[in-house]
Design a protein around this motif. Structure first.
Motif, short mmCIF file in Angstrom:
data_model
loop_
_atom_site.label_atom_id
_atom_site.label_comp_id
_atom_site.label_asym_id
_atom_site.label_seq_id
_atom_site.Cartn_x
_atom_site.Cartn_y
_atom_site.Cartn_z
N LEU A 60 0.63 -1.32 -0.40
CA LEU A 60 0.57 0.06 0.01
C LEU A 60 1.03 1.04 -0.36
N SER A 61 1.80 1.60 0.49
CA SER A 61 2.29 2.41 0.89
C SER A 61 4.02 2.44 -0.09
N GLY A 62 3.76 0.74 -0.80
CA GLY A 62 4.20 1.36 -2.33
C GLY A 62 4.57 1.60 -3.70
N VAL A 63 2.83 1.63 -3.52
CA VAL A 63 2.48 1.40 -4.36
C VAL A 63 2.06 3.15 -4.52
N GLU A 64 1.83 3.97 -3.81
CA GLU A 64 1.42 5.30 -3.28
C GLU A 64 2.61 6.03 -3.78
N GLU A 65 3.89 5.31 -2.92
CA GLU A 65 5.39 6.29 -3.46
C GLU A 65 5.97 6.07 -4.37
N HIS A 66 5.65 5.64 -4.72
CA HIS A 66 6.09 5.48 -6.30
C HIS A 66 4.95 5.40 -7.51
N ARG A 67 3.56 5.47 -7.63
CA ARG A 67 2.57 5.57 -7.85
C ARG A 67 2.63 6.06 -9.62
N GLN A 68 3.69 7.80 -9.53
CA GLN A 68 3.33 8.38 -10.66
C GLN A 68 5.12 7.54 -11.87
N GLN A 69 5.64 6.58 -11.22
CA GLN A 69 6.38 5.56 -11.34
C GLN A 69 5.84 4.41 -12.23
N LEU A 70 4.93 3.49 -11.70
CA LEU A 70 3.91 2.48 -11.74
C LEU A 70 3.19 3.16 -13.08
N ASP A 71 2.16 4.15 -12.57
CA ASP A 71 1.34 4.81 -13.87
C ASP A 71 1.89 4.66 -14.94
N ASN A 89 -10.40 0.69 -12.77
CA ASN A 89 -10.13 0.86 -11.68
C ASN A 89 -9.51 -0.42 -11.04
N VAL A 90 -10.30 -1.96 -11.09
CA VAL A 90 -9.98 -2.91 -10.63
C VAL A 90 -8.52 -3.90 -11.41
N ASP A 91 -9.12 -3.26 -12.30
CA ASP A 91 -7.68 -3.60 -13.46
C ASP A 91 -5.94 -3.13 -13.23
N LEU A 92 -6.70 -1.43 -13.08
CA LEU A 92 -5.25 -0.97 -12.90
C LEU A 92 -4.61 -1.45 -11.10
N SER A 93 -5.38 -1.36 -9.92
CA SER A 93 -5.17 -1.90 -8.70
C SER A 93 -4.50 -2.93 -9.32
N ILE A 94 -4.98 -4.11 -9.75
CA ILE A 94 -4.15 -5.22 -10.48
C ILE A 94 -2.43 -5.07 -11.07
N LEU A 95 -3.25 -4.57 -11.66
CA LEU A 95 -1.76 -3.75 -12.85
C LEU A 95 -1.12 -2.99 -11.31
N ARG A 96 -1.05 -2.13 -10.69
CA ARG A 96 -0.26 -1.17 -10.08
C ARG A 96 0.63 -2.80 -8.76
N LEU A 97 -0.07 -3.35 -8.70
CA LEU A 97 -0.10 -4.10 -7.33
C LEU A 97 1.81 -5.11 -8.30
N ALA A 98 1.29 -5.75 -9.05
CA ALA A 98 1.84 -6.39 -10.01
C ALA A 98 3.26 -5.98 -10.42
N ALA A 99 3.18 -4.22 -10.50
CA ALA A 99 4.01 -4.01 -11.09
C ALA A 99 5.03 -3.26 -10.05
N TYR A 100 4.59 -2.92 -8.71
CA TYR A 100 5.34 -2.14 -7.74
C TYR A 100 5.83 -3.80 -6.95
N GLU A 101 5.13 -4.40 -7.16
CA GLU A 101 6.52 -6.33 -6.69
C GLU A 101 6.99 -6.60 -8.22
N MET A 102 6.52 -6.30 -9.36
CA MET A 102 8.06 -6.74 -10.31
C MET A 102 9.06 -5.47 -10.09
N HIS A 104 9.57 -3.21 -6.78
CA HIS A 104 10.49 -2.68 -6.16
C HIS A 104 9.90 -3.46 -4.83
N ARG A 105 9.81 -5.39 -5.29
CA ARG A 105 10.25 -6.37 -4.47
C ARG A 105 10.89 -7.90 -5.21
N SER A 106 12.61 -7.40 -4.57
CA SER A 106 13.42 -8.28 -4.84
C SER A 106 12.82 -9.83 -4.40
N ASP A 107 11.99 -9.54 -3.32
CA ASP A 107 11.38 -10.86 -2.89
C ASP A 107 10.33 -11.89 -3.79
#
Length: 148
Positions: A60-71, A89-102, A104-107
């Motif tokens: 939640l915090s990462g998507v908010e912090e990096h939303r411009q880059q993700l979008d 919006n539901v698709d954008l939520s899914i895309l932002r989540l996956a993009a954030y993981e790809m 910014h989440r090395s795990d």
């Protein structure tokens, strides 16, 4: 399995935030209660573990912090005339989540982020949305791998 449930909760909370909600602790508990209702009878109530809460808060915090880059990345990898304003919006939520993981989440391996996004899309969205999400995330993964 626990990460999949936490990911589903995170996506629902991202959607809630996009819809004007606060996506706080009470919302998290309600999401887990709703996810418990989807389980077979007698399976018991779901409660987020400390690790799941940490993951959800990070998303939640990462998507908010990096939303411009993700979008920007989502839009750059969209085909045709798809702008973010056209993406449900539901698709954008899914895309932002996956993009954030790809990004910014090395795990989280990219293939897992994409696979989980497609699973979420199959549950919460339309078949044409699943194809769109797969195309965007696949293009992001290819570009990321070319840069290595």
């Amino acid at each position: 399995m626990a990460r999949s449930i936490a990911r589903k909760a995170a996506m629902q909370l991202l959607y809630e935030k996009m819809s004007g909600g606060d996506a706080g602790e009470e919302s998290l508990d309600l999401v887990y209660e709703q996810l418990s209702d989807e389980r077979p009878e007698g399976a018991g109530a779901l409660r987020p573990s400390e690790d799941e809460r940490t993951y959800i808060c990070d998303v939640l915090s990462g998507v908010e912090e990096h939303r411009q880059q993700l979008d920007e990345s989502i839009e750059a990898h969209s085909t045709g005339n798809w702008t973010l304003q056209r993406v449900p919006n539901v698709d954008l939520s899914i895309l932002r989540l996956a993009a954030y993981e790809m990004l910014h989440r090395s795990d989280v391996p990219d293939n897992v982020a994409i696979s989980e996004a497609l699973n979420l899309s199959n549950v919460y969205s339309e078949p044409k949305s699943t194809r769109y999400i797969n195309g965007v995330l696949g293009a992001m993964e290819r570009e990321k791998n070319e840069g290595k």
